[in-house]
Design a protein around this motif. Sequence first.
Motif, PDB file in Angstrom:
ATOM      1  N   GLN A   1      12.423   0.754   1.250  1.00 49.70           N
ATOM      2  CA  GLN A   1      13.101  -0.039   2.271  1.00 49.70           C
ATOM      3  C   GLN A   1      12.464   0.148   3.641  1.00 49.70           C
ATOM      4  OE1 GLN A   1      17.070   1.557   1.070  1.00 49.70           O
ATOM      5  NE2 GLN A   1      17.730  -0.558   1.294  1.00 49.70           N
ATOM      6  N   LEU A   2      11.665   1.193   3.810  1.00 47.90           N
ATOM      7  CA  LEU A   2      10.974   1.414   5.069  1.00 47.90           C
ATOM      8  C   LEU A   2       9.602   0.750   5.014  1.00 47.90           C
ATOM      9  CD1 LEU A   2      11.712   5.182   5.843  1.00 47.90           C
ATOM     10  CD2 LEU A   2      12.666   3.204   6.997  1.00 47.90           C
ATOM     11  N   SER A   3       9.248   0.046   6.088  1.00 46.54           N
ATOM     12  CA  SER A   3       7.943  -0.602   6.149  1.00 46.54           C
ATOM     13  C   SER A   3       6.857   0.449   6.329  1.00 46.54           C
ATOM     14  CB  SER A   3       7.914  -1.572   7.333  1.00 46.54           C
ATOM     15  OG  SER A   3       7.992  -0.855   8.554  1.00 46.54           O
ATOM     16  N   PHE A   4       5.603   0.034   6.197  1.00 45.71           N
ATOM     17  CA  PHE A   4       4.472   0.946   6.394  1.00 45.71           C
ATOM     18  C   PHE A   4       4.517   1.539   7.801  1.00 45.71           C
ATOM     19  CE2 PHE A   4       0.165   1.614   8.026  1.00 45.71           C
ATOM     20  CZ  PHE A   4      -0.322   2.536   7.113  1.00 45.71           C
ATOM     21  N   ASP A   5       4.806   0.684   8.802  1.00 49.34           N
ATOM     22  CA  ASP A   5       4.880   1.162  10.187  1.00 49.34           C
ATOM     23  C   ASP A   5       5.938   2.244  10.338  1.00 49.34           C
ATOM     24  OD1 ASP A   5       2.958  -0.685  10.708  1.00 49.34           O
ATOM     25  OD2 ASP A   5       4.059  -1.766  12.261  1.00 49.34           O
ATOM     26  N   ASP A   6       7.140   1.978   9.811  1.00 46.27           N
ATOM     27  CA  ASP A   6       8.243   2.933   9.942  1.00 46.27           C
ATOM     28  C   ASP A   6       7.931   4.249   9.229  1.00 46.27           C
ATOM     29  OD1 ASP A   6       9.869   1.409  11.555  1.00 46.27           O
ATOM     30  OD2 ASP A   6      10.922   0.460   9.895  1.00 46.27           O
ATOM     31  N   GLN A   7       7.300   4.145   8.043  1.00 48.61           N
ATOM     32  CA  GLN A   7       6.955   5.358   7.304  1.00 48.61           C
ATOM     33  C   GLN A   7       5.983   6.227   8.110  1.00 48.61           C
ATOM     34  OE1 GLN A   7       5.850   4.958   3.154  1.00 48.61           O
ATOM     35  NE2 GLN A   7       6.987   3.052   2.976  1.00 48.61           N
ATOM     36  N   ARG A   8       4.946   5.588   8.653  1.00 48.26           N
ATOM     37  CA  ARG A   8       3.937   6.347   9.394  1.00 48.26           C
ATOM     38  C   ARG A   8       4.524   6.920  10.693  1.00 48.26           C
ATOM     39  NH1 ARG A   8      -1.815   4.756  11.964  1.00 48.26           N
ATOM     40  NH2 ARG A   8      -2.870   6.681  11.469  1.00 48.26           N
ATOM     41  N   ARG A   9       5.298   6.113  11.394  1.00 51.71           N
ATOM     42  CA  ARG A   9       5.873   6.558  12.665  1.00 51.71           C
ATOM     43  C   ARG A   9       6.877   7.685  12.454  1.00 51.71           C
ATOM     44  NH1 ARG A   9       6.701   0.317  14.709  1.00 51.71           N
ATOM     45  NH2 ARG A   9       4.622   0.040  15.608  1.00 51.71           N
ATOM     46  N   THR A  10       7.725   7.542  11.431  1.00 49.52           N
ATOM     47  CA  THR A  10       8.736   8.565  11.161  1.00 49.52           C
ATOM     48  C   THR A  10       8.085   9.885  10.770  1.00 49.52           C
ATOM     49  OG1 THR A  10      10.284   6.860  10.432  1.00 49.52           O
ATOM     50  CG2 THR A  10      10.778   9.110   9.787  1.00 49.52           C
ATOM     51  N   SER A  11       7.057   9.787   9.928  1.00 48.33           N
ATOM     52  CA  SER A  11       6.363  10.992   9.482  1.00 48.33           C
ATOM     53  C   SER A  11       5.787  11.766  10.662  1.00 48.33           C
ATOM     54  CB  SER A  11       5.244  10.603   8.509  1.00 48.33           C
ATOM     55  OG  SER A  11       4.455  11.717   8.187  1.00 48.33           O
ATOM     56  N   LEU A  12       5.100  11.069  11.570  1.00 47.34           N
ATOM     57  CA  LEU A  12       4.475  11.735  12.707  1.00 47.34           C
ATOM     58  C   LEU A  12       5.503  12.174  13.746  1.00 47.34           C
ATOM     59  CD1 LEU A  12       1.336   9.473  12.957  1.00 47.34           C
ATOM     60  CD2 LEU A  12       1.321  11.936  12.590  1.00 47.34           C
ATOM     61  N   PHE A  13       6.586  11.408  13.893  1.00 43.75           N
ATOM     62  CA  PHE A  13       7.626  11.768  14.858  1.00 43.75           C
ATOM     63  C   PHE A  13       8.317  13.078  14.464  1.00 43.75           C
ATOM     64  CE2 PHE A  13      11.870  11.485  16.807  1.00 43.75           C
ATOM     65  CZ  PHE A  13      11.525  11.186  18.115  1.00 43.75           C
ATOM     66  N   LEU A  14       8.463  13.292  13.153  1.00 49.84           N
ATOM     67  CA  LEU A  14       9.132  14.500  12.663  1.00 49.84           C
ATOM     68  C   LEU A  14       8.173  15.665  12.448  1.00 49.84           C
ATOM     69  CD1 LEU A  14      11.543  12.845  10.082  1.00 49.84           C
ATOM     70  CD2 LEU A  14      12.136  13.745  12.328  1.00 49.84           C
ATOM     71  N   LYS A  15       6.879  15.396  12.627  1.00 46.83           N
ATOM     72  CA  LYS A  15       5.875  16.429  12.349  1.00 46.83           C
ATOM     73  C   LYS A  15       5.925  17.553  13.385  1.00 46.83           C
ATOM     74  CE  LYS A  15       0.863  16.979  11.958  1.00 46.83           C
ATOM     75  NZ  LYS A  15      -0.433  16.296  12.157  1.00 46.83           N
ATOM     76  N   ASP A  16       5.914  17.189  14.661  1.00 42.17           N
ATOM     77  CA  ASP A  16       5.900  18.184  15.743  1.00 42.17           C
ATOM     78  C   ASP A  16       7.321  18.409  16.251  1.00 42.17           C
ATOM     79  OD1 ASP A  16       3.113  18.511  15.706  1.00 42.17           O
ATOM     80  OD2 ASP A  16       2.856  16.723  16.944  1.00 42.17           O
TER      81      ASP A  16
END
Length: 699
Positions: free
Chosen positions: A382-397
């Motif tokens: 249900q998450l787009s490619f953009d949302d997946q990439r942004r969420t992953s990096l936002f939660l990384k640091d």
Amino acid sequence: MGRDDGVESGYGSEGQPRNRKHAKKENEEEEEEAMMSVERVFEGKEVPSWRQQLTVRAFVVSFVLSVLFSFIVMKLNLTTGIIPSLNVSAGLLGFFFVKTWTKVLEKSGMLQVPFTRQENTVIQTCVVASSGIAFSGGFGSYLFGMSDRIAEQMGNVPGANDYKKLSLPWIIGFLFIVSFLGLLAVVPLRKIMIIDFKLTYPSGTATAHLINSFHTPEGAKLAKKQVRTLGKFFSFSFLWGFFQWFYTAEDGCGFVNFPTLGLKAYENKFFFDFSATYVGVGMICPYIINVSVLLGGIVSWGLMWPLIGKKAGDWYSADLKPSSMHGLQGYKVFISIAMILGDGLYNFCKVLSGTLLGMYRQFKGKNSLPRVASSSPPESPQLSFDDQRRTSLFLKDQIPTSFAIGGYIIIAIISIISLPHIFHQLKWYHILVMYLAAPTLAFCNAYGCGLTDWSLASTYGKLAIFVIGAWAGASHGGVLAGLAACGVMMNIVSTASDLTQDFKTGYLTLASPRSMFVSQVIGTSMGCVISPCVFWLFYKAFKDLGLPTSAYPAPYATVYRSMAILGVEGFSSLPKHCLSLCYGFFAASILINAIRDAVPKKYSKFIPLPMAMAIPFYLGSYFAIDMCVGSLILYVWERINKAKADAFGPAVASGLICGDGIWTLPSSILALVGVKPPICMKFLSRAANARVDNFLKGS
């Protein structure tokens, strides 16, 4: 899941053709998504670590732009108090400066680190955080309202408890104490705001889209043209300010006092004052704001003040000074306050109810998108490619919650100990109560800003004026305690919403939350030094700063001090019938807002904004005419070529604002060293001119 079900149901006698058809449709959808995806464009570019996003050149450029933007915001603060969003200008100029820097190094073969959109976001965040202190620092409102200069020009004889002598060291110290709490208050809530609740933050989102577009080949070409346009109008605006300076040898001289609509209209503050700044502001502000300001000027200076002026000797003494709050000036200030408070109360209730309702829906799961519980890349289809990439990096640091809570407690303890030494009228228990309430209010303001793009920082500040001022009492310096409390609360909730807005920008540009937080802290630190220094330059250069006749009348300083007096002394300080008029305008402000929200949008866009209408009640309509000229220019431009107006309108407006704003630096320095313009250009009526001629002949 729906896609898998569709494939399975396609098998049968016609299974193969239907499956191919579905696969083709699926491929088309994926191609369409890829075309619409922002992150697909940047997929091949490596995202730098949060430390690599924080470059020396980014902070050098940020410092230069912070000085420029602090002058602009300070000038707007001390003239009318209308401050447009400068995020676009900050992003555009940040891109231009660093791009020029890297191009020079690239040609010389010395470029080691390419310029990224993450670094661009860091610059924009730092500049906006720094220049934001020029607003939340209260140099045109509560802080200047504490001074003996404002108290005296209001007709008060201030006692020792009623004013604070301004000096640079305590102002800088005060800002350092109160400006970082808001940042720490919302750090633990960043995931809830950005990932879980998916709040839009319109300004932060628009800024992110702008920065993303700059770093594509097509966007970079457009950005170059926009910067060139900004540069042309910056030069024109700066030179126009320089040209006007030659004709302002004395008060009342120069183009700023040109009676464009006639001498009678000039007496009632209706004239075009040739200000490039407010023409630019008019091009940025929505049409309804500019029209509302003009309408407010017509209602007040065109109708009300001439009629109330005829009541001199009946409603109030005819022998009072023009600046006395017991005369006509009192009606101007307190009716304006009534409209501001009515508008603020309505929007506070509206945003708060929307916040509570939105939170209820989010927690009930009715309106929330899938939540991500870990820092690993989400796999939900249900998450787009953009949302997946942004969420992953936002939660990384991650920024440790313990760091934020511990930092908040430490700074709160330091504040409780140190603030009473700066303002002895403000007691430790006043500060403790505010700091206990501040995280909740900071969350409400950040959440409401995410929904509506409307920060209610000044409303929370006014609430603190009345609560703490009344608590302290008139005999214990309640006026000063209320104004100081306003500063504490306003800084906390303002920086909280600013940081969350920047987290949204960083989320959409893949900038790390850590780099956003560090950039905000550095920008705030810069602002705590730069803004007071810029204000001090104005304060020392212009001896009439804060007076109604000054080029820098600082209207909100009078308004905020009047609010503090009202909160401590009650309605006894108001002139005759002023309270009845205040009740009427307070109710009208709420009613107009209610009608705006009740009618369809196609009609509501024609209903004026009470807050905007209130501003010229005290100042007059001269800046409203400038802003309407800006609106007219943009309107005609859009009619001729809408695409070009949309692309270059903000650049033209920013150039006009920046050029005129930066001219205040050399003009302030000239005033400080005693250099006066050589010519005074004044405008007289025919009768007055004849008397002057006869006098000169006689002499």
